[in-house]
Scaffold this motif. Structure first.
Motif, mmCIF file in Angstrom:
data_model
loop_
_atom_site.group_PDB
_atom_site.id
_atom_site.type_symbol
_atom_site.label_atom_id
_atom_site.label_comp_id
_atom_site.label_asym_id
_atom_site.label_seq_id
_atom_site.Cartn_x
_atom_site.Cartn_y
_atom_site.Cartn_z
ATOM 1 N N ASP A 49 0.802 -1.226 0.000
ATOM 2 C CA ASP A 49 0.000 0.000 0.000
ATOM 3 C C ASP A 49 0.833 1.273 0.000
ATOM 4 N N ASN A 162 -15.088 -6.117 3.240
ATOM 5 C CA ASN A 162 -14.135 -4.998 3.200
ATOM 6 C C ASN A 162 -14.164 -4.289 1.846
ATOM 7 N N ARG A 165 -17.112 -2.114 1.670
ATOM 8 C CA ARG A 165 -17.040 -0.985 2.596
ATOM 9 C C ARG A 165 -16.038 0.068 2.128
ATOM 10 N N ASP A 166 -15.049 -0.347 1.331
ATOM 11 C CA ASP A 166 -13.927 0.544 0.996
ATOM 12 C C ASP A 166 -13.964 1.053 -0.441
ATOM 13 N N ASP A 168 -14.945 3.819 -1.939
ATOM 14 C CA ASP A 168 -14.456 5.175 -2.174
ATOM 15 C C ASP A 168 -12.973 5.307 -1.869
ATOM 16 N N GLU A 169 -12.521 4.677 -0.771
ATOM 17 C CA GLU A 169 -11.103 4.740 -0.420
ATOM 18 C C GLU A 169 -10.252 4.065 -1.494
ATOM 19 N N ASP A 170 -10.708 2.931 -2.005
ATOM 20 C CA ASP A 170 -9.961 2.235 -3.055
ATOM 21 C C ASP A 170 -9.932 3.045 -4.352
ATOM 22 N N ARG A 260 -19.059 5.593 5.107
ATOM 23 C CA ARG A 260 -18.402 4.341 5.485
ATOM 24 C C ARG A 260 -18.954 3.810 6.804
ATOM 25 N N LYS A 262 -18.851 1.885 10.191
ATOM 26 C CA LYS A 262 -17.782 1.612 11.154
ATOM 27 C C LYS A 262 -18.229 0.584 12.184
#
Length: 279
Positions: A49, A162, A165-166, A168-170, A260, A262
């Protein structure tokens, strides 16, 4: 031993995670082995990462980990793999599973993961999640057959959750882990990660993956309900917590803009207590 790799240091690294709640109830030897495996996974994941690092250098760093793992199993100088040496010795962990985790991280290092086929996605999830599960179930003391099956299903279920859930971050770092078959069937624009993330059709693609995650959770929970041999509070906790996260995402959907989901810490503590009382 590297001072960063002592049981106390590894415990400190994971103490803020939901993983920690499940690990702290294990007996000392099993707990320290799980901290070591978590530490290994965290290190190789950080290499993959490191978006500011040179790809060639990151690939070399992962290759060095492969070499150190090989040396450990061959009885040579383990180098950084000394981190997991005691866990390997005590619990008979398989070299192939460490290699699988590294191979999964190498996928992220070699190129941006974008719109994999479902077959490619499933292999990726086996490497970065189910392989970790296979290492874990040996530490938990499960029999091989049920342990490997649990790792297969729970690893996929957690990783699919995951991914959902991720999104937008990805997308922000140029990655899309949703399968191209699901995206194409939903009519999602795959011209860029950003176009996927903001597509009004993404909800349908996500629900296809969520259905598969549900199937894996149900298969994993069926195994756990049979009360097989082993220390099972940790996998029960992960299944309970992340299955609820998936359910909350399904309830609100994946249409943009997304918030997101949590982990609820109060609910996490309650779940740990409940599992401890009724184990």
């Amino acid at each position: 031993m590297n001072p960063d790799n002592t049981p106390a240091a590894l415990q400190s690294q994971v103490s803020g995670s939901s993983f920690y709640a499940g690990m702290r109830v294990l007996p000392k030897a099993e707990r320290e082995a799980m901290y070591a495996v978590y530490g290994f996974c965290r290190i190789v994941d950080d290499i993959a990462d490191d978006e500011e690092g040179d790809r060639a250098d990151r690939a070399k760093a992962l290759d060095k980990w492969r070499a150190d793992i090989d040396s450990l199993y061959a009885g040579g100088n383990p180098g950084r793999a000394a981190l997991v040496a005691e866990a390997v010795r005590r619990f008979g962990l398989d070299k192939a599973d460490f290699h699988a985790v590294i191979d999964g991280m190498a996928t992220d290092t070699a190129d941006f993961v974008r719109y994999p086929s479902f077959e490619e996605l499933d292999l990726y999830c086996d490497r970065v999640a189910s392989a970790v599960g296979r290492l874990s179930v040996k530490i938990f003391g499960m029999d091989d057959a049920e342990g490997v099956t649990l790792a297969h299903h729970l690893g996929r279920a957690l990783q699919f959750t995951n991914i959902l859930r991720d999104i937008d971050e990805d997308a922000a770092i140029g990655r899309v882990y949703l399968a191209r078959e699901h995206l194409a069937a939903a009519g999602v624009d795959m011209s860029s990660p950003e176009s996927v993330a903001r597509s009004p059709h993404i909800d349908a693609a996500c629900r296809d993956l969520a259905k598969l995650a549900e199937q894996h959770y149900l298969a994993a929970e069926a195994i756990l309900k049979r009360k097989p041999k082993g220390h099972l509070i940790a996998p029960k906790l992960m299944a309970a917590v992340y299955h609820k996260i998936l359910g909350r995402m399904q309830a609100v959907g994946w249409a943009p803009p997304r918030e997101r989901i949590k982990v609820n810490k109060a609910a996490l503590i309650f779940t740990v207590g409940k599992l401890w009382l009724f184990r």
